[in-house]
Design a protein around this motif. Structure first.
Motif, PDB file in Angstrom:
ATOM      1  N   SER A  73       0.854  -1.188   0.000  1.00 29.19           N
ATOM      2  CA  SER A  73       0.000   0.000   0.000  1.00 29.19           C
ATOM      3  C   SER A  73       0.891   1.239   0.000  1.00 29.19           C
ATOM      4  O   SER A  73       2.093   1.163   0.293  1.00 29.19           O
ATOM      5  N   LEU A  74       0.307   2.401  -0.305  1.00 27.38           N
ATOM      6  CA  LEU A  74       1.092   3.637  -0.359  1.00 27.38           C
ATOM      7  C   LEU A  74       1.748   3.925   0.990  1.00 27.38           C
ATOM      8  O   LEU A  74       2.922   4.297   1.055  1.00 27.38           O
ATOM      9  N   LYS A  75       0.999   3.716   2.060  1.00 26.88           N
ATOM     10  CA  LYS A  75       1.544   3.953   3.404  1.00 26.88           C
ATOM     11  C   LYS A  75       2.731   3.037   3.683  1.00 26.88           C
ATOM     12  O   LYS A  75       3.753   3.471   4.228  1.00 26.88           O
ATOM     13  N   GLU A  76       2.600   1.760   3.278  1.00 28.98           N
ATOM     14  CA  GLU A  76       3.689   0.799   3.492  1.00 28.98           C
ATOM     15  C   GLU A  76       4.901   1.142   2.625  1.00 28.98           C
ATOM     16  O   GLU A  76       6.042   1.007   3.059  1.00 28.98           O
ATOM     17  N   GLN A  77       4.645   1.593   1.382  1.00 27.81           N
ATOM     18  CA  GLN A  77       5.744   1.981   0.495  1.00 27.81           C
ATOM     19  C   GLN A  77       6.539   3.133   1.095  1.00 27.81           C
ATOM     20  O   GLN A  77       7.782   3.132   1.067  1.00 27.81           O
ATOM     21  N   ILE A  78       5.833   4.118   1.647  1.00 24.68           N
ATOM     22  CA  ILE A  78       6.507   5.270   2.251  1.00 24.68           C
ATOM     23  C   ILE A  78       7.374   4.816   3.423  1.00 24.68           C
ATOM     24  O   ILE A  78       8.526   5.229   3.564  1.00 24.68           O
ATOM     25  N   ALA A  79       6.817   3.924   4.268  1.00 28.40           N
ATOM     26  CA  ALA A  79       7.557   3.424   5.434  1.00 28.40           C
ATOM     27  C   ALA A  79       8.806   2.659   5.004  1.00 28.40           C
ATOM     28  O   ALA A  79       9.892   2.845   5.573  1.00 28.40           O
ATOM     29  N   VAL A  80       8.662   1.779   3.977  1.00 31.22           N
ATOM     30  CA  VAL A  80       9.800   0.988   3.500  1.00 31.22           C
ATOM     31  C   VAL A  80      10.878   1.897   2.904  1.00 31.22           C
ATOM     32  O   VAL A  80      12.070   1.740   3.192  1.00 31.22           O
ATOM     33  N   ASN A  81      10.459   2.861   2.089  1.00 32.25           N
ATOM     34  CA  ASN A  81      11.422   3.773   1.460  1.00 32.25           C
ATOM     35  C   ASN A  81      12.155   4.616   2.502  1.00 32.25           C
ATOM     36  O   ASN A  81      13.367   4.850   2.385  1.00 32.25           O
ATOM     37  N   GLU A  82      11.426   5.079   3.526  1.00 27.07           N
ATOM     38  CA  GLU A  82      12.071   5.844   4.591  1.00 27.07           C
ATOM     39  C   GLU A  82      13.076   4.982   5.344  1.00 27.07           C
ATOM     40  O   GLU A  82      14.157   5.451   5.725  1.00 27.07           O
ATOM     41  N   THR A  83      12.722   3.709   5.561  1.00 20.30           N
ATOM     42  CA  THR A  83      13.622   2.791   6.255  1.00 20.30           C
ATOM     43  C   THR A  83      14.900   2.577   5.449  1.00 20.30           C
ATOM     44  O   THR A  83      16.007   2.574   6.008  1.00 20.30           O
ATOM     45  N   ILE A  84      14.764   2.402   4.139  1.00 22.99           N
ATOM     46  CA  ILE A  84      15.936   2.215   3.275  1.00 22.99           C
ATOM     47  C   ILE A  84      16.825   3.448   3.292  1.00 22.99           C
ATOM     48  O   ILE A  84      18.057   3.350   3.380  1.00 22.99           O
ATOM     49  N   MET A  85      16.206   4.633   3.238  1.00 20.70           N
ATOM     50  CA  MET A  85      16.988   5.875   3.272  1.00 20.70           C
ATOM     51  C   MET A  85      17.722   6.023   4.602  1.00 20.70           C
ATOM     52  O   MET A  85      18.883   6.432   4.647  1.00 20.70           O
ATOM     53  N   LEU A  86      17.036   5.680   5.699  1.00 19.53           N
ATOM     54  CA  LEU A  86      17.676   5.722   7.017  1.00 19.53           C
ATOM     55  C   LEU A  86      18.857   4.753   7.076  1.00 19.53           C
ATOM     56  O   LEU A  86      19.927   5.076   7.596  1.00 19.53           O
ATOM     57  N   TYR A  87      18.631   3.564   6.547  1.00 20.29           N
ATOM     58  CA  TYR A  87      19.682   2.537   6.537  1.00 20.29           C
ATOM     59  C   TYR A  87      20.911   3.029   5.776  1.00 20.29           C
ATOM     60  O   TYR A  87      22.053   2.888   6.238  1.00 20.29           O
ATOM     61  N   ASN A  88      20.674   3.621   4.609  1.00 18.89           N
ATOM     62  CA  ASN A  88      21.789   4.122   3.797  1.00 18.89           C
ATOM     63  C   ASN A  88      22.538   5.250   4.503  1.00 18.89           C
ATOM     64  O   ASN A  88      23.770   5.312   4.454  1.00 18.89           O
ATOM     65  N   ARG A  89      21.786   6.148   5.159  1.00 16.14           N
ATOM     66  CA  ARG A  89      22.437   7.245   5.875  1.00 16.14           C
ATOM     67  C   ARG A  89      23.266   6.724   7.051  1.00 16.14           C
ATOM     68  O   ARG A  89      24.389   7.169   7.285  1.00 16.14           O
ATOM     69  N   LEU A  90      22.702   5.754   7.776  1.00 15.39           N
ATOM     70  CA  LEU A  90      23.401   5.220   8.943  1.00 15.39           C
ATOM     71  C   LEU A  90      24.648   4.419   8.555  1.00 15.39           C
ATOM     72  O   LEU A  90      25.636   4.394   9.283  1.00 15.39           O
ATOM     73  N   LYS A  91      24.604   3.753   7.396  1.00 14.46           N
ATOM     74  CA  LYS A  91      25.761   2.955   6.962  1.00 14.46           C
ATOM     75  C   LYS A  91      26.990   3.833   6.742  1.00 14.46           C
ATOM     76  O   LYS A  91      28.126   3.362   6.807  1.00 14.46           O
ATOM     77  N   LYS A  92      26.755   5.131   6.476  1.00 14.43           N
ATOM     78  CA  LYS A  92      27.878   6.045   6.260  1.00 14.43           C
ATOM     79  C   LYS A  92      28.548   6.446   7.584  1.00 14.43           C
ATOM     80  O   LYS A  92      29.646   6.985   7.574  1.00 14.43           O
ATOM     81  N   LYS A  93      27.840   6.187   8.723  1.00 16.33           N
ATOM     82  CA  LYS A  93      28.374   6.555  10.038  1.00 16.33           C
ATOM     83  C   LYS A  93      29.010   5.326  10.699  1.00 16.33           C
ATOM     84  O   LYS A  93      28.677   4.949  11.809  1.00 16.33           O
ATOM     85  N   LYS A  94      29.939   4.706  10.023  1.00 18.65           N
ATOM     86  CA  LYS A  94      30.504   3.438  10.505  1.00 18.65           C
ATOM     87  C   LYS A  94      31.329   3.584  11.785  1.00 18.65           C
ATOM     88  O   LYS A  94      31.578   2.613  12.481  1.00 18.65           O
ATOM     89  N   THR A  95      31.742   4.798  12.094  1.00 19.22           N
ATOM     90  CA  THR A  95      32.558   4.979  13.292  1.00 19.22           C
ATOM     91  C   THR A  95      31.704   5.083  14.555  1.00 19.22           C
ATOM     92  O   THR A  95      32.231   5.012  15.659  1.00 19.22           O
ATOM     93  N   ASP A  96      30.428   5.242  14.395  1.00 19.70           N
ATOM     94  CA  ASP A  96      29.514   5.381  15.529  1.00 19.70           C
ATOM     95  C   ASP A  96      29.121   3.985  16.022  1.00 19.70           C
ATOM     96  O   ASP A  96      28.439   3.243  15.333  1.00 19.70           O
ATOM     97  N   ILE A  97      29.539   3.608  17.250  1.00 23.80           N
ATOM     98  CA  ILE A  97      29.305   2.260  17.752  1.00 23.80           C
ATOM     99  C   ILE A  97      27.819   1.987  17.952  1.00 23.80           C
ATOM    100  O   ILE A  97      27.332   0.874  17.706  1.00 23.80           O
ATOM    101  N   ALA A  98      27.058   3.004  18.390  1.00 20.64           N
ATOM    102  CA  ALA A  98      25.613   2.823  18.576  1.00 20.64           C
ATOM    103  C   ALA A  98      24.937   2.510  17.250  1.00 20.64           C
ATOM    104  O   ALA A  98      24.024   1.687  17.165  1.00 20.64           O
ATOM    105  N   THR A  99      25.406   3.162  16.183  1.00 21.88           N
ATOM    106  CA  THR A  99      24.862   2.917  14.846  1.00 21.88           C
ATOM    107  C   THR A  99      25.172   1.499  14.394  1.00 21.88           C
ATOM    108  O   THR A  99      24.329   0.830  13.798  1.00 21.88           O
ATOM    109  N   LYS A 100      26.388   1.028  14.687  1.00 23.76           N
ATOM    110  CA  LYS A 100      26.753  -0.340  14.314  1.00 23.76           C
ATOM    111  C   LYS A 100      25.835  -1.354  14.990  1.00 23.76           C
ATOM    112  O   LYS A 100      25.423  -2.342  14.379  1.00 23.76           O
TER     113      LYS A 100
END
Length: 277
Positions: A73-100
């Motif tokens: 559904s549109l709501k689920e698509q938005i949630a999944v896309n936001e999750t992927i974007m968050l994941y990609n942003r967090l992967k760039k912060k590899k030095t942050d132990i909490a993020t790991k």
């Protein structure tokens, strides 16, 4: 052979037969050549239209295969896309132990979903959320049976998740879902602490029972468990103090075994009555 290929071959074969029949009927009824051409062109247009439908259907399947979120559904698509974007942003912060740590837990989701797809047992993080989902799916006449070692009042009164879990229980019990809960108490002090909780549940159409551990004929296999035989689902807590790690099972043999354990426990238990207060 794919469905699209089958349809294309069928249309091609039917087209050859149609053209042959058109000229044969035309000769038999002495139709003009222009009439025959119009009939053949009409069929050609119909064939092109059918080919377009097949092509669009095939394109839709390819797009869904390439972008699985399109089936949501549109709501689920938005949630999944936001999750992927968050994941990609967090992967760039590899030095942050909490993020790991967060990414490590996120990456376990794939394994969890795989296990669920295969019908295997898997570990879930929230006992209240799991029970909430099961209870909300039940229909009138179906049952939810719980043997609970949660014998501190704050387990039943503190937090949003706890409150939502309780209200869903009361709502479903009122609609005719049979909810039975057995509290496994250590002593009379536990009974005194839990009387208010048990009374509230009994007043809201839940069948409440209790038993003292010393009266058990045998040791329970788990700290707590909950089952719905109609939905073939079991929720197992291995330790009383570990609510954030439970096992979800849809194994019919395990669910049946737990139902048998519950019935034995219920026979040994005493039904809570408000006069007990």
């Amino acid at each position: 052979m794919s469905r699209a290929t089958f349809f294309r071959l069928s249309i091609g074969l039917f087209g050859i037969i149609f053209i042959v029949l058109t000229f044969w009927i035309g000769a038999f009824f002495h139709l003009r050549i222009s009439t025959k051409i119009v009939i053949v062109l009409a069929f050609a247009l119909a064939t092109i239209f059918a080919e377009l439908i097949i092509a669009i259907d095939s394109l839709e399947k390819r797009l869904k295969a390439a972008f699985p979120s399109l089936e949501l559904s549109l709501k689920e698509q938005i949630a999944v896309n936001e999750t992927i974007m968050l994941y990609n942003r967090l992967k760039k912060k590899k030095t942050d132990i909490a993020t790991k740590i967060a990414l490590s837990d996120f990456e376990k989701i794939h394994k969890l979903l795989r296990q669920a797809e295969k019908g295997g047992d898997f570990t879930f993080h929230d006992i209240y959320a799991a029970k909430f989902i099961v209870v909300s799916e039940l229909k009138a006449g179906q049952s939810f049976k719980v043997a609970s070692n949660l014998i501190e009042p704050f387990y039943w009164k503190s937090g949003k998740e706890v409150s939502e879990h309780a209200q869903m229980n009361y709502k479903q019990a009122k609609k005719g879902v049979l909810i039975e809960r057995i509290f496994i108490l250590k002593n009379e002090d536990d009974f005194s602490k839990m009387k208010e909780v048990m009374a509230e549940q009994a007043e809201n159409n839940i069948e409440v029972f209790y038993i003292f551990k010393d009266d058990l004929n045998k040791i329970l296999p788990y700290a707590s468990f909950a089952i719905s035989e109609e939905l073939s689902i079991g929720i197992i807590s291995h330790r009383e103090d570990l609510l954030g790690k439970i096992t979800i099972t849809s194994n019919n043999e395990i669910v049946t075994e737990l139902a048998w354990q519950f019935d034995i426990l219920k026979k040994q238990s005493k039904k809570f009555d408000n006069i007990d207060t």
